[in-house]
Design a protein around this motif. Structure first.
Motif, PDB file in Angstrom:
ATOM      1  N   ASN A   2      -4.570  -2.551  -8.005  1.00  0.00           N
ATOM      2  CA  ASN A   2      -4.954  -3.637  -8.917  1.00  0.00           C
ATOM      3  C   ASN A   2      -5.032  -4.960  -8.157  1.00  0.00           C
ATOM      4  OD1 ASN A   2      -2.458  -4.976  -8.835  1.00  0.00           O
ATOM      5  ND2 ASN A   2      -1.729  -4.054 -10.711  1.00  0.00           N
ATOM      6  N   GLY A   3      -5.584  -5.959  -8.821  1.00  0.00           N
ATOM      7  CA  GLY A   3      -5.832  -7.240  -8.170  1.00  0.00           C
ATOM      8  C   GLY A   3      -4.834  -8.318  -8.522  1.00  0.00           C
ATOM      9  N   GLN A   4      -3.631  -7.933  -8.975  1.00  0.00           N
ATOM     10  CA  GLN A   4      -2.651  -8.929  -9.396  1.00  0.00           C
ATOM     11  C   GLN A   4      -1.745  -9.405  -8.266  1.00  0.00           C
ATOM     12  OE1 GLN A   4      -0.657  -7.032 -12.671  1.00  0.00           O
ATOM     13  NE2 GLN A   4      -2.242  -7.644 -14.116  1.00  0.00           N
ATOM     14  N   GLN A   5      -1.761  -8.720  -7.131  1.00  0.00           N
ATOM     15  CA  GLN A   5      -0.913  -9.121  -6.007  1.00  0.00           C
ATOM     16  C   GLN A   5      -1.782  -9.581  -4.849  1.00  0.00           C
ATOM     17  OE1 GLN A   5       1.646  -5.766  -5.256  1.00  0.00           O
ATOM     18  NE2 GLN A   5       3.054  -6.427  -6.863  1.00  0.00           N
ATOM     19  N   ARG A   6      -1.486 -10.794  -4.380  1.00  0.00           N
ATOM     20  CA  ARG A   6      -2.284 -11.410  -3.320  1.00  0.00           C
ATOM     21  C   ARG A   6      -2.255 -10.591  -2.028  1.00  0.00           C
ATOM     22  NH1 ARG A   6      -2.681 -15.720   0.455  1.00  0.00           N
ATOM     23  NH2 ARG A   6      -4.341 -17.160  -0.133  1.00  0.00           N
ATOM     24  N   VAL A   7      -1.133  -9.919  -1.760  1.00  0.00           N
ATOM     25  CA  VAL A   7      -0.985  -9.149  -0.530  1.00  0.00           C
ATOM     26  C   VAL A   7      -2.005  -7.997  -0.457  1.00  0.00           C
ATOM     27  CG1 VAL A   7       0.791  -7.566  -1.406  1.00  0.00           C
ATOM     28  CG2 VAL A   7       0.743  -8.138   1.021  1.00  0.00           C
ATOM     29  N   ASN A   8      -2.502  -7.533  -1.607  1.00  0.00           N
ATOM     30  CA  ASN A   8      -3.471  -6.437  -1.647  1.00  0.00           C
ATOM     31  C   ASN A   8      -4.903  -6.886  -1.392  1.00  0.00           C
ATOM     32  OD1 ASN A   8      -1.418  -4.666  -2.356  1.00  0.00           O
ATOM     33  ND2 ASN A   8      -1.823  -4.822  -4.538  1.00  0.00           N
ATOM     34  N   ILE A   9      -5.156  -8.187  -1.453  1.00  0.00           N
ATOM     35  CA  ILE A   9      -6.521  -8.710  -1.375  1.00  0.00           C
ATOM     36  C   ILE A   9      -6.744  -9.371  -0.019  1.00  0.00           C
ATOM     37  CG2 ILE A   9      -8.256 -10.127  -2.540  1.00  0.00           C
ATOM     38  CD1 ILE A   9      -6.935  -8.055  -4.377  1.00  0.00           C
ATOM     39  N   LYS A  10      -7.805  -8.946   0.668  1.00  0.00           N
ATOM     40  CA  LYS A  10      -8.131  -9.504   1.979  1.00  0.00           C
ATOM     41  C   LYS A  10      -9.637  -9.749   2.049  1.00  0.00           C
ATOM     42  CE  LYS A  10      -4.133  -8.056   4.285  1.00  0.00           C
ATOM     43  NZ  LYS A  10      -3.224  -8.469   3.267  1.00  0.00           N
ATOM     44  N   PRO A  11     -10.064 -10.759   2.795  1.00  0.00           N
ATOM     45  CA  PRO A  11     -11.502 -10.961   2.989  1.00  0.00           C
ATOM     46  C   PRO A  11     -12.145  -9.698   3.569  1.00  0.00           C
ATOM     47  CG  PRO A  11     -10.295 -12.869   3.759  1.00  0.00           C
ATOM     48  CD  PRO A  11      -9.275 -11.810   3.432  1.00  0.00           C
ATOM     49  N   GLY A  12     -13.317  -9.355   3.056  1.00  0.00           N
ATOM     50  CA  GLY A  12     -14.025  -8.166   3.526  1.00  0.00           C
ATOM     51  C   GLY A  12     -13.843  -6.952   2.627  1.00  0.00           C
TER      52      GLY A  12
END
Length: 68
Positions: A2-12
């Motif tokens: 899911n997209g609720q944790q910043r650590v899971n989201i990276k550019p690209g």
């Protein structure tokens, strides 16, 4: 993922986001993350990102790596 944790989201990464104007309907838009706009480590509605095409919205799910 899911997209609720910043650590899971990276550019690209390829993600599905909800644009501001699509929040009432929940319509998803798919794209590649360019920038992370949310500074906090988590957000209940999803981390806000800018896609490579310039659209801004909150991540609902990460497409890339979801099956790994």
């Amino acid at each position: 993922m899911n997209g609720q944790q910043r650590v899971n989201i990276k550019p690209g990464l390829e993600v599905d986001i909800v644009l501001k104007q699509d929040q009432p309907t929940g319509k998803l838009t798919r794209g590649i993350v360019k920038d992370l706009l949310t500074k906090s480590p988590t957000h209940p509605h999803g981390i806000k990102v800018r896609l490579t095409n310039g659209q801004v919205g909150r991540v609902k799910q990460v497409v890339t790596g979801a099956s790994e």
